[in-house]
Design a protein around this motif. Structure first.
Motif, PDB file in Angstrom:
ATOM      1  N   UNK A  64      40.136  64.226 -28.014  1.00 31.27           N
ATOM      2  CA  UNK A  64      41.383  64.402 -27.250  1.00 31.27           C
ATOM      3  C   UNK A  64      41.613  63.180 -26.349  1.00 31.27           C
ATOM      4  N   UNK A  65      40.553  62.725 -25.698  1.00 34.58           N
ATOM      5  CA  UNK A  65      40.674  61.528 -24.853  1.00 34.58           C
ATOM      6  C   UNK A  65      41.082  60.325 -25.713  1.00 34.58           C
ATOM      7  N   UNK A  66      40.475  60.221 -26.898  1.00 31.31           N
ATOM      8  CA  UNK A  66      40.792  59.100 -27.794  1.00 31.31           C
ATOM      9  C   UNK A  66      42.254  59.184 -28.258  1.00 31.31           C
ATOM     10  N   UNK A  67      42.698  60.398 -28.552  1.00 38.88           N
ATOM     11  CA  UNK A  67      44.090  60.606 -28.980  1.00 38.88           C
ATOM     12  C   UNK A  67      45.065  60.156 -27.879  1.00 38.88           C
ATOM     13  N   UNK A  68      44.762  60.556 -26.643  1.00 38.10           N
ATOM     14  CA  UNK A  68      45.625  60.151 -25.524  1.00 38.10           C
ATOM     15  C   UNK A  68      45.626  58.632 -25.390  1.00 38.10           C
ATOM     16  N   UNK A  69      44.450  58.021 -25.533  1.00 40.13           N
ATOM     17  CA  UNK A  69      44.351  56.569 -25.394  1.00 40.13           C
ATOM     18  C   UNK A  69      45.140  55.850 -26.491  1.00 40.13           C
ATOM     19  N   UNK A  70      45.078  56.377 -27.703  1.00 34.30           N
ATOM     20  CA  UNK A  70      45.844  55.754 -28.797  1.00 34.30           C
ATOM     21  C   UNK A  70      47.341  55.872 -28.537  1.00 34.30           C
ATOM     22  N   UNK A  71      47.740  56.960 -27.881  1.00 38.14           N
ATOM     23  CA  UNK A  71      49.158  57.136 -27.550  1.00 38.14           C
ATOM     24  C   UNK A  71      49.563  56.148 -26.452  1.00 38.14           C
ATOM     25  N   UNK A  72      48.675  55.933 -25.497  1.00 40.69           N
ATOM     26  CA  UNK A  72      48.948  54.905 -24.483  1.00 40.69           C
ATOM     27  C   UNK A  72      49.066  53.529 -25.166  1.00 40.69           C
ATOM     28  N   UNK A  73      48.200  53.291 -26.138  1.00 40.74           N
ATOM     29  CA  UNK A  73      48.258  52.009 -26.871  1.00 40.74           C
ATOM     30  C   UNK A  73      49.604  51.853 -27.583  1.00 40.74           C
ATOM     31  N   UNK A  74      50.123  52.944 -28.137  1.00 38.73           N
ATOM     32  CA  UNK A  74      51.438  52.882 -28.794  1.00 38.73           C
ATOM     33  C   UNK A  74      52.520  52.512 -27.773  1.00 38.73           C
ATOM     34  N   UNK A  75      52.439  53.136 -26.590  1.00 41.47           N
ATOM     35  CA  UNK A  75      53.431  52.844 -25.549  1.00 41.47           C
ATOM     36  C   UNK A  75      53.345  51.373 -25.124  1.00 41.47           C
ATOM     37  N   UNK A  76      52.121  50.863 -25.040  1.00 40.05           N
ATOM     38  CA  UNK A  76      51.922  49.454 -24.660  1.00 40.05           C
ATOM     39  C   UNK A  76      52.524  48.526 -25.731  1.00 40.05           C
ATOM     40  N   UNK A  77      52.299  48.859 -26.987  1.00 38.32           N
ATOM     41  CA  UNK A  77      52.901  48.052 -28.074  1.00 38.32           C
ATOM     42  C   UNK A  77      54.423  48.024 -27.929  1.00 38.32           C
ATOM     43  N   UNK A  78      54.993  49.190 -27.640  1.00 39.01           N
ATOM     44  CA  UNK A  78      56.456  49.258 -27.544  1.00 39.01           C
ATOM     45  C   UNK A  78      56.971  48.501 -26.320  1.00 39.01           C
ATOM     46  N   UNK A  79      56.192  48.531 -25.232  1.00 44.42           N
ATOM     47  CA  UNK A  79      56.595  47.758 -24.045  1.00 44.42           C
ATOM     48  C   UNK A  79      56.621  46.270 -24.400  1.00 44.42           C
ATOM     49  N   UNK A  80      55.626  45.829 -25.139  1.00 41.47           N
ATOM     50  CA  UNK A  80      55.598  44.424 -25.588  1.00 41.47           C
ATOM     51  C   UNK A  80      56.820  44.105 -26.445  1.00 41.47           C
ATOM     52  N   UNK A  81      57.167  45.037 -27.336  1.00 42.39           N
ATOM     53  CA  UNK A  81      58.245  44.764 -28.288  1.00 42.39           C
ATOM     54  C   UNK A  81      59.624  44.725 -27.641  1.00 42.39           C
ATOM     55  N   UNK A  82      59.731  45.162 -26.365  1.00 41.28           N
ATOM     56  CA  UNK A  82      61.039  45.037 -25.717  1.00 41.28           C
ATOM     57  C   UNK A  82      61.410  43.564 -25.533  1.00 41.28           C
ATOM     58  N   UNK A  83      60.406  42.725 -25.233  1.00 42.07           N
ATOM     59  CA  UNK A  83      60.751  41.294 -25.063  1.00 42.07           C
ATOM     60  C   UNK A  83      60.503  40.469 -26.322  1.00 42.07           C
ATOM     61  N   UNK A  84      59.756  41.031 -27.278  1.00 44.59           N
ATOM     62  CA  UNK A  84      59.544  40.339 -28.549  1.00 44.59           C
ATOM     63  C   UNK A  84      59.784  41.294 -29.722  1.00 44.59           C
ATOM     64  N   UNK A  85      61.028  41.745 -29.888  1.00 46.35           N
ATOM     65  CA  UNK A  85      61.285  42.760 -30.911  1.00 46.35           C
ATOM     66  C   UNK A  85      61.234  42.222 -32.347  1.00 46.35           C
ATOM     67  N   UNK A  86      61.437  40.922 -32.517  1.00 49.94           N
ATOM     68  CA  UNK A  86      61.469  40.377 -33.884  1.00 49.94           C
ATOM     69  C   UNK A  86      60.103  39.815 -34.276  1.00 49.94           C
ATOM     70  N   UNK A  87      59.548  38.951 -33.431  1.00 51.04           N
ATOM     71  CA  UNK A  87      58.237  38.365 -33.739  1.00 51.04           C
ATOM     72  C   UNK A  87      57.607  37.817 -32.475  1.00 51.04           C
ATOM     73  N   UNK A  88      56.299  38.011 -32.374  1.00 55.36           N
ATOM     74  CA  UNK A  88      55.560  37.488 -31.213  1.00 55.36           C
ATOM     75  C   UNK A  88      55.590  35.970 -31.198  1.00 55.36           C
ATOM     76  N   UNK A  89      55.721  35.375 -32.373  1.00 54.33           N
ATOM     77  CA  UNK A  89      55.676  33.917 -32.487  1.00 54.33           C
ATOM     78  C   UNK A  89      56.987  33.233 -32.131  1.00 54.33           C
ATOM     79  N   UNK A  90      58.070  33.996 -31.961  1.00 56.85           N
ATOM     80  CA  UNK A  90      59.353  33.387 -31.576  1.00 56.85           C
ATOM     81  C   UNK A  90      59.505  33.435 -30.064  1.00 56.85           C
ATOM     82  N   UNK A  91      60.235  32.468 -29.513  1.00 59.10           N
ATOM     83  CA  UNK A  91      60.539  32.506 -28.081  1.00 59.10           C
ATOM     84  C   UNK A  91      61.409  33.714 -27.763  1.00 59.10           C
ATOM     85  N   UNK A  92      61.230  34.214 -26.538  1.00 59.11           N
ATOM     86  CA  UNK A  92      62.081  35.316 -26.052  1.00 59.11           C
ATOM     87  C   UNK A  92      63.556  34.941 -26.199  1.00 59.11           C
ATOM     88  N   UNK A  93      63.884  33.706 -25.825  1.00 57.96           N
ATOM     89  CA  UNK A  93      65.282  33.259 -25.821  1.00 57.96           C
ATOM     90  C   UNK A  93      65.891  33.324 -27.224  1.00 57.96           C
TER      91      UNK A  93
END
Ligand SMILES: N[C@@H](CCC(=O)N[C@@H](CS)C(=O)NCC(=O)O)C(=O)O
Length: 239
Positions: A93-122
């Protein structure tokens, strides 16, 4: 023997979830890439210096044991330092919650890099605006609503996500809230009143003696515009 933590030296990033667990456990650790070994030492392990090859940091070395993937590292530390239940159901259960937090973190990252991490934000700003509008309007409330309910339903009380003492999921939820506040201060100001248990947990974790000492130390580097949580005012959409 001290743990060796390998992570990018200039950002909190995903390494911070591991750091918080190590700090709360009072474990001895070396932040290798911030020290003399530098990023080169980290790169060597990823380039084939290890049998259990990590794909990306963070990874943790405990003697001969090398573990990558944030949630996997926390699974390991949780057992050894009483930061998660020992029984199988509680542990998963703890691992499941942590994986869900990891998903949220990925999505937070994708707000500024929705297309590719290798492209500039601009170069992906228009897409970032659309992605951030959905993240702040739909996804943050959905994730926080889920963790609020998980707290409410903890049979051992709503002060912790799992069990009756501070665990690695609580530390990570603290960090998720801290990151979201940095990246989306206007959105969070509007949303927080709907998640009183999460906010209370955030404040309690921050006041844990070892966490509080860590947050005041130089080891806790500030959020910045190179990390996962970045503050672009144009993405902090309060609507
Ligand atoms: N799922 C992994 C993601 C690891 C990850 O994306 N690490 C980032 C830094 S936070 C990185 O250096 N990625 C390099 C890459 O993906 O090529 C985890 O949770 O640890």
């Amino acid at each position: 023997m001290a743990y060796e933590l390998y992570y990018w030296p200039t950002i909190q990033g995903r390494g911070e979830f591991v750091r918080l667990a190590l700090e709360q456990a009072g474990a001895e650790y070396v932040d290798v890439a911030r020290g003399r070994g530098g990023v080169a030492a980290m790169q060597r392990l990823m380039d084939g210096g290890a049998t259990h090859l990590p794909f990306a940091p963070p990874f943790l070395k405990d003697g001969d044991v090398l573990i990558a993937q944030t949630a996997n590292i926390l699974l390991y530390l949780g057992r050894r330092h009483g930061l998660a239940p020992h029984d199988e159901a509680g542990h998963l259960w703890a691992h499941q919650l942590q994986l869900t937090i990891a998903d949220a973190v990925d999505e937070a990252h994708d707000t500024h890099h929705p297309i590719a991490s290798g492209f500039y934000y601009e170069d992906q700003q228009a897409e970032a605006r659309r992605r951030a509008a959905d993240f702040t309007g739909n996804r943050i409330p959905k994730y926080l609503g889920y963790f609020e309910r998980a707290l409410e339903r903890n049979p051992q009380g709503d002060r912790h996500l799992v069990g009756r003492q501070v665990g690695y999921c609580d530390l990570s939820l603290f960090q998720l809230v801290a990151g979201l506040r940095y990246a989306f201060p206007r959105v969070m100001t509007r949303l927080e009143r709907d998640f009183p248990r999460i906010i209370a947990l955030h404040d309690r974790v921050a006041a844990e003696p070892r966490v509080a000492a860590y947050l005041k130390s130089e080891r806790r580097i500030p959020f910045n515009q190179h990390g996962i949580f970045r503050h672009y005012p144009e993405l902090d959409n309060p609507e």
